[in-house]
Design a protein around this motif. Structure first.
Motif, mmCIF file in Angstrom:
data_model
loop_
_atom_site.group_PDB
_atom_site.id
_atom_site.type_symbol
_atom_site.label_atom_id
_atom_site.label_comp_id
_atom_site.label_asym_id
_atom_site.label_seq_id
_atom_site.Cartn_x
_atom_site.Cartn_y
_atom_site.Cartn_z
ATOM 1 N N GLN A 1 0.264 -0.784 -0.188
ATOM 2 C CA GLN A 1 -0.087 -0.001 -0.043
ATOM 3 C C GLN A 1 0.688 1.277 -0.166
ATOM 4 O OE1 GLN A 1 -3.106 -0.287 -0.150
ATOM 5 N NE2 GLN A 1 -3.980 -2.350 0.750
ATOM 6 N N PRO A 2 0.492 2.810 -1.025
ATOM 7 C CA PRO A 2 -1.074 2.807 -1.000
ATOM 8 C C PRO A 2 -1.052 1.810 -2.761
ATOM 9 C CG PRO A 2 0.868 4.246 -1.543
ATOM 10 C CD PRO A 2 1.267 3.220 -0.590
ATOM 11 N N SER A 3 -1.963 1.813 -3.134
ATOM 12 C CA SER A 3 -2.488 1.092 -4.484
ATOM 13 C C SER A 3 -2.035 1.813 -5.796
ATOM 14 C CB SER A 3 -3.435 1.779 -4.325
ATOM 15 O OG SER A 3 -4.193 2.584 -5.080
ATOM 16 N N PHE A 4 -1.238 1.262 -6.533
ATOM 17 C CA PHE A 4 -1.047 0.902 -7.637
ATOM 18 C C PHE A 4 -0.927 2.584 -8.315
ATOM 19 C CE2 PHE A 4 1.518 -2.766 -6.700
ATOM 20 C CZ PHE A 4 2.356 -2.498 -8.128
ATOM 21 N N ALA A 5 -2.357 2.601 -8.192
ATOM 22 C CA ALA A 5 -3.731 3.827 -8.588
ATOM 23 C C ALA A 5 -2.801 5.046 -7.669
ATOM 24 C CB ALA A 5 -4.651 3.853 -8.311
ATOM 25 N N THR A 6 -2.584 5.499 -6.917
ATOM 26 C CA THR A 6 -2.220 6.300 -6.104
ATOM 27 C C THR A 6 -1.171 6.613 -6.500
ATOM 28 O OG1 THR A 6 -4.199 5.477 -4.006
ATOM 29 C CG2 THR A 6 -2.064 7.657 -4.010
ATOM 30 N N THR A 7 0.314 4.987 -6.739
ATOM 31 C CA THR A 7 1.314 5.810 -6.549
ATOM 32 C C THR A 7 2.421 5.946 -7.448
ATOM 33 O OG1 THR A 7 1.745 3.533 -5.158
ATOM 34 C CG2 THR A 7 3.398 4.432 -6.426
ATOM 35 N N LEU A 8 1.313 5.480 -8.767
ATOM 36 C CA LEU A 8 1.950 6.162 -9.957
ATOM 37 C C LEU A 8 1.057 7.129 -10.453
ATOM 38 C CD1 LEU A 8 1.910 2.741 -12.258
ATOM 39 C CD2 LEU A 8 3.666 3.586 -11.445
ATOM 40 N N THR A 9 0.000 8.284 -9.893
ATOM 41 C CA THR A 9 -0.639 9.339 -10.237
ATOM 42 C C THR A 9 -0.073 10.036 -9.438
ATOM 43 O OG1 THR A 9 -2.178 8.735 -8.370
ATOM 44 C CG2 THR A 9 -3.058 8.489 -10.911
ATOM 45 N N ASP A 10 0.564 9.729 -8.564
ATOM 46 C CA ASP A 10 1.701 10.733 -7.121
ATOM 47 C C ASP A 10 3.469 11.216 -8.122
ATOM 48 O OD1 ASP A 10 -0.624 10.840 -5.058
ATOM 49 O OD2 ASP A 10 0.733 9.962 -3.859
ATOM 50 N N MET A 11 3.066 10.116 -8.840
ATOM 51 C CA MET A 11 4.732 10.788 -9.618
ATOM 52 C C MET A 11 4.648 10.744 -11.445
ATOM 53 S SD MET A 11 6.238 6.505 -9.375
ATOM 54 C CE MET A 11 7.386 6.435 -10.082
ATOM 55 N N GLY A 12 2.862 11.396 -11.041
ATOM 56 C CA GLY A 12 2.825 12.380 -12.496
ATOM 57 C C GLY A 12 1.933 11.387 -13.293
ATOM 58 N N TYR A 13 2.646 9.996 -13.943
ATOM 59 C CA TYR A 13 1.856 9.459 -14.575
ATOM 60 C C TYR A 13 -0.253 8.671 -14.857
ATOM 61 C CZ TYR A 13 6.833 7.675 -13.814
ATOM 62 O OH TYR A 13 7.964 8.442 -14.101
ATOM 63 N N CYS A 14 -0.247 8.387 -16.098
ATOM 64 C CA CYS A 14 -2.053 8.701 -15.779
ATOM 65 C C CYS A 14 -1.233 6.685 -15.853
ATOM 66 C CB CYS A 14 -2.217 8.303 -17.551
ATOM 67 S SG CYS A 14 -4.199 7.770 -17.783
ATOM 68 N N VAL A 15 -2.181 6.040 -15.067
ATOM 69 C CA VAL A 15 -2.462 4.504 -15.681
ATOM 70 C C VAL A 15 -4.122 4.527 -15.692
ATOM 71 C CG1 VAL A 15 -2.708 4.398 -12.772
ATOM 72 C CG2 VAL A 15 -1.425 2.588 -14.235
ATOM 73 N N CYS A 16 -3.615 3.205 -16.784
ATOM 74 C CA CYS A 16 -5.101 2.183 -17.301
ATOM 75 C C CYS A 16 -4.828 0.117 -16.579
ATOM 76 C CB CYS A 16 -5.477 2.025 -18.312
ATOM 77 S SG CYS A 16 -4.098 1.778 -19.399
ATOM 78 N N CYS A 17 -5.947 0.024 -16.221
ATOM 79 C CA CYS A 17 -6.428 -1.066 -15.972
ATOM 80 C C CYS A 17 -7.310 -1.824 -16.532
ATOM 81 C CB CYS A 17 -5.817 -2.134 -14.404
ATOM 82 S SG CYS A 17 -5.787 -3.520 -14.646
ATOM 83 N N ILE A 18 -7.451 -2.891 -17.759
ATOM 84 C CA ILE A 18 -8.477 -3.789 -18.098
ATOM 85 C C ILE A 18 -8.808 -5.312 -16.983
ATOM 86 C CG2 ILE A 18 -8.848 -2.462 -20.038
ATOM 87 C CD1 ILE A 18 -7.969 -5.675 -21.293
ATOM 88 N N ASP A 19 -10.085 -5.455 -16.847
ATOM 89 C CA ASP A 19 -10.352 -7.176 -16.294
ATOM 90 C C ASP A 19 -9.668 -8.013 -17.477
ATOM 91 O OD1 ASP A 19 -11.379 -6.184 -13.937
ATOM 92 O OD2 ASP A 19 -13.197 -5.921 -14.705
ATOM 93 N N MET A 20 -8.755 -9.024 -17.079
ATOM 94 C CA MET A 20 -8.654 -10.239 -18.277
ATOM 95 C C MET A 20 -9.921 -10.562 -18.911
ATOM 96 S SD MET A 20 -5.760 -9.001 -19.350
ATOM 97 C CE MET A 20 -4.751 -7.940 -19.532
ATOM 98 N N TRP A 21 -9.628 -11.874 -19.076
ATOM 99 C CA TRP A 21 -10.530 -12.961 -19.422
ATOM 100 C C TRP A 21 -10.988 -13.292 -18.382
ATOM 101 C CZ3 TRP A 21 -13.532 -13.658 -24.579
ATOM 102 C CH2 TRP A 21 -12.975 -12.637 -25.270
ATOM 103 N N GLY A 22 -12.048 -13.380 -17.634
ATOM 104 C CA GLY A 22 -13.020 -14.484 -16.762
ATOM 105 C C GLY A 22 -12.668 -14.047 -15.043
ATOM 106 N N PHE A 23 -12.156 -13.087 -15.244
ATOM 107 C CA PHE A 23 -11.663 -12.029 -14.702
ATOM 108 C C PHE A 23 -12.827 -10.935 -13.850
ATOM 109 C CE2 PHE A 23 -8.117 -13.684 -14.548
ATOM 110 C CZ PHE A 23 -7.391 -13.930 -13.103
ATOM 111 N N ASN A 24 -13.424 -10.757 -12.666
ATOM 112 C CA ASN A 24 -14.411 -9.438 -12.197
ATOM 113 C C ASN A 24 -15.386 -9.146 -13.162
ATOM 114 O OD1 ASN A 24 -14.863 -7.401 -10.181
ATOM 115 N ND2 ASN A 24 -13.902 -6.047 -11.859
#
Length: 294
Positions: A88-111
């Protein structure tokens, strides 16, 4: 056609990617978009895109690949909530704090793409000439196509990162797609021949097995395709899912390849403490690496 690409089975025909914005909210330090993407023409793909609240971009992009962990309900939620074996903190928090945009999809069979088990997907796809891993990679590369269309993204600065299944996805993505400029794989450095010799196949799910792969490529062959782009590969010394003999074999071969390419500093293998988990030591290492190369 590229032989490695051909081994990934019959893939959907490319088509324009369309996106539907379902929700947008401000979280602590970042703006979170929930999207539904048409990437493959077969089923809609739920996605998260997190952008920093400060600045308008264009931002460098990090493609986050969620892990497996036997937790099929997690999927892309790992980006914003983490997992028990991630810091922790999450990758979303950590990476946006570093000034990056971050994206993620659900892979086949997940969520939100659940309902069919992994083994059911593998069987159905094999009958149809498809490979689950190929279909996962296809969706992720189409996600990059979509992100590169956006005005808030700097398409010349793209990295990918993930843990376990997400780590495998990171180096496979970079091997297949030269748009990926920086690669970080955490607990995903698995040499196929070592895994067979160590009787470690059943430590891994069915998702990443590509029919006929080892007739044509070693793991090192595939990973050499990333050279000379910057790559950090992080493994826990007690991680039995990534046998250390294989990790060391790959590290030696890749060092030679990066030296030949004139960029030995772009290859950063890290063997940290712990097992199949992201430790604080690992997080500090990859943050420094991204900051330097992205």
């Amino acid at each position: 056609m590229d032989k490695l690409q051909a081994l990934l089975g019959d893939l959907p025909a490319d088509r324009p990617v369309t996106a539907t914005l379902l929700n947008q909210e401000e979280r602590e330090g970042y703006r979170l978009e929930s999207l539904l993407l048409d990437l493959n023409g077969i089923e809609s793909v739920p996605a998260y895109v997190a952008t920093p609240l400060q600045g308008n971009g264009p931002f460098p992009l990090v493609v986050f690949n969620h892990s497996h962990g036997g937790n099929y309900t997690n999927g892309r939620k790992e980006l914003i909530h983490s997992s028990s074996y991630l810091q922790q903190p999450s990758f979303a928090t950590t990476l946006t704090d570093m000034g990056y945009c971050v994206c993620c999809i659900d892979m086949w069979g997940f969520n939100e793409r659940g309902g069919k088990t992994e083994s059911e997907l593998v069987k159905e796809m094999l009958w149809q000439g498809q490979v689950l891993w190929g279909m996962m990679l296809y969706d992720n590369r189409r996600l990059v196509d979509y992100m590169c269309q956006r005005e808030d993204i700097d398409a010349s600065r793209i990295a990918t990162i993930g843990m376990s299944m997400g780590g495998l996805m990171a180096w496979w993505m970079a091997a297949l797609d030269e748009r990926i400029q920086v690669t970080v794989d955490i607990c995903g450095q698995v040499d196929a021949h070592t895994l067979i010799a160590k009787r470690g196949l059943d430590h891994h799910g069915f998702y990443s097995y590509v029919p006929g792969l080892l007739k044509h490529f070693t793991t090192l062959d595939i990973q050499k395709r990333i050279v000379p782009r910057p790559r950090m590969s992080i493994t826990g010394q007690n991680d039995r899912m990534c046998p250390i003999e294989g990790v060391e074999h790959l590290a030696k071969g890749l060092l030679e390849a990066y030296q030949e390419a004139g960029h030995p500093e772009h290859w950063q293998p890290v063997i940290a403490g712990g097992g199949h988990m992201e430790t604080l030591e690992m997080r500090m290492a990859w943050q420094l690496f991204l900051a330097e190369h992205l």
